[in-house]
Write a protein that holds these residues in place. Sequence first.
Motif, short mmCIF file in Angstrom:
data_model
loop_
_atom_site.label_atom_id
_atom_site.label_comp_id
_atom_site.label_asym_id
_atom_site.label_seq_id
_atom_site.Cartn_x
_atom_site.Cartn_y
_atom_site.Cartn_z
N GLY A 380 0.85 -1.18 0.00
CA GLY A 380 0.00 0.00 0.00
C GLY A 380 0.88 1.22 0.00
N GLU A 381 0.41 2.32 0.56
CA GLU A 381 1.23 3.53 0.49
C GLU A 381 2.45 3.43 1.40
N ASN A 382 2.34 2.60 2.45
CA ASN A 382 3.39 2.63 3.46
C ASN A 382 4.37 1.49 3.33
N ILE A 383 5.64 1.84 3.15
CA ILE A 383 6.65 0.79 3.10
C ILE A 383 6.93 0.34 4.53
N LEU A 384 7.13 -0.96 4.70
CA LEU A 384 7.41 -1.49 6.04
C LEU A 384 8.82 -1.11 6.47
N TYR A 385 8.99 -0.98 7.76
CA TYR A 385 10.31 -0.66 8.30
C TYR A 385 11.36 -1.64 7.80
N SER A 386 11.07 -2.94 7.90
CA SER A 386 12.09 -3.94 7.56
C SER A 386 12.49 -3.86 6.08
N ASP A 387 11.51 -3.64 5.21
CA ASP A 387 11.83 -3.54 3.78
C ASP A 387 12.66 -2.29 3.50
N PHE A 388 12.30 -1.23 4.18
CA PHE A 388 13.01 0.04 4.02
C PHE A 388 14.47 -0.11 4.45
N MET A 389 14.67 -0.75 5.61
CA MET A 389 16.02 -0.92 6.11
C MET A 389 16.87 -1.80 5.20
N LYS A 390 16.23 -2.83 4.64
CA LYS A 390 16.97 -3.73 3.76
C LYS A 390 17.50 -2.94 2.56
N GLU A 391 16.62 -2.16 2.00
CA GLU A 391 16.97 -1.33 0.86
C GLU A 391 18.13 -0.37 1.20
N MET A 392 18.04 0.25 2.36
CA MET A 392 19.06 1.21 2.77
C MET A 392 20.42 0.53 3.02
N THR A 393 20.39 -0.57 3.77
CA THR A 393 21.68 -1.19 4.13
C THR A 393 22.36 -1.80 2.90
N ASN A 394 21.56 -2.32 1.96
CA ASN A 394 22.18 -2.84 0.74
C ASN A 394 22.92 -1.74 0.00
N TYR A 395 22.29 -0.60 -0.07
CA TYR A 395 22.92 0.52 -0.77
C TYR A 395 24.15 1.00 0.01
N ALA A 396 24.03 1.04 1.33
CA ALA A 396 25.16 1.48 2.16
C ALA A 396 26.36 0.56 1.97
N LYS A 397 26.09 -0.74 1.89
CA LYS A 397 27.18 -1.70 1.71
C LYS A 397 27.94 -1.41 0.42
#
Length: 585
Positions: A380-397
């Motif tokens: 829906g409109e809201n991304i889940l915390y866990s999905d958001f974090m996964k996306e962020m940490t992958n990029y950070a790596k």
Amino acid sequence: MNEKEAIAEILKKALEELKINLKEEEISKFVEVPPSIDMGDYAFPCFFLAQKFQEEPHEIAIEIREKIREIPEEFEDIETSGPYINFFVNKKNLVSQVIYEILAKKERFGKPKLTEKNRAMVEFSQPNTHKAFHVGHIRGTSLGESISRILEFLGNKVTRANYSGDTGMHVAKWLWCYTKYHSKEKLRNDESWIAGIYVEAMKKLEGNKKFQEEADTINWALEGKKNNKLNQIWKKSRRFSIDSWKKIYKELNVEFDVQFFESEMEKRAKAIAYELREKKIASKSDGAVIVNLKKYNLGVWVLLRKDGTVLYSAKDLALAEKKISKYKISKNIIVHGSEQNLHFKQLFKTLDLMKFQIKSEDVGFDLVRLPRGKMSSRTGENILYSDFMKEMTNYAKKEIKKRLKTKPSAFPSQVQEREEKISKSDLENRALKISIAAIKYSMLKQNPNKNIIFSKEESLNFEGDSGPYLLYSYARAKSILKKSKDKKQQNQKEDSSMELENEETKLIKILSQFPEVVLNSGKNLNPSLIANYSYKLAQSFNEFYHSCPVINSKNEDFRIKLVKSFVQVMKNSLDLLGIKILEKM
Ligand code: ARG
């Protein structure tokens, strides 16, 4: 005494000779920092005096300046310029004083002597059970934690409170959808599954009167605890939701002292609604119980529905009562989404009418928008915390790995040694910390009442206005200190005739502003002042770093002290933002 106080003292004396009696606090309110350095470090505008005494402001300025017969040693010069009196701080004096103070007081640098000692409760985060913990919650959580830290630093005793909706219509909708369409599935301890059912419920209920009636019936049964089976499902699914927040708060470095739930407020909320009717603060309208706040331009506030079920509003009255009676607080601060701005105005007005003795303040924060694509949610409109974090940490790596490969070239003697390799768990750990810093900083640098368009690339840009940039500057400074420790100490003599480079003067000036920035951000409950300050500080440090070699320079001892001061103040700032430092990047 700080410079502003010194200026107020000088001006007070001069004004007295002109038969103008003003208190030092009143004078210092007018002292400002001019936009450019050639107008001095501080300026006193004479407009308000001119108005009061019917004189030209520039003439008053000259008269006052004439009465300042001796320039105290804190200042190099005091000049008039049109309607202003400009003060030029004595740099030598400032330098030793600022650095001395920072290195002596360490993490207490900037802490005011006369502290407020209020008991404050800061309520923030407030996720609801049976729904997603989304990016907006991260903003509220970061804000609330930072505000708590700032208030603590300024001397308040702070209780961190969480308040979650675990009952009411949104839960009824979830239960409706689960019992109707998923009852064969076992309840699952899974954030994404729980949030998914809620989104499905919303879709199915939209515009469907019959379904909504079914959900209403469930809401009514739930509130009255009338249906045993329903209660069991509620209890279990509620627990799963609550448990899923533990990991989130651990990552975000937040610990609550108390967790309130809406379900605990229902009974008392109803009773309060009846009491308010008796006191004629509330009235009945179309069967519902309301507080009419039209007189105050705040519309009508509904406490109980026609069917007697209790609303969010009334539960907030019970919560306020509990906060005061049980926790004896004198300040009640609530951080919330700005779509509830009106609700809190209505709440505070009603508490006023009930003669509650409490100072309430709220911080409404605007939306966090995400770009389309991966960052928006599949549910829906809201991304889940866990999905958001996964996306962020992958990029950070990816970013971290990229940086391990490139070697910097400026001032090879003071550049930190780059590691060529990093273990897998080290990488995971660093990526998580950097991501949290990136997220928190981009949430905090913006004024709460402005919306945020979150960009993972920008927030993780090591060279931009970002959390990683701050961490990186800190790590850079630390590595200079490490180098100097490794080297044999040569004990240079302090050179009192030493000329300061512009970059050094600028850095010291910014370091000296820290106490005032913290005070202001506390007064305005606005961490963005500290966030933006930290960025300015990091930038200034990096300018210094690029133009002034430290190790083996003529002024090595002094510059080491300057780097140490930077490290300390940067650490203090990040700490107030709730961002954990990294010794290595
Ligand atoms: N849980 C609520 C929501 O998601 C926010 C709670 C705000 N605090 C309060 N005291 N009402 O809408």
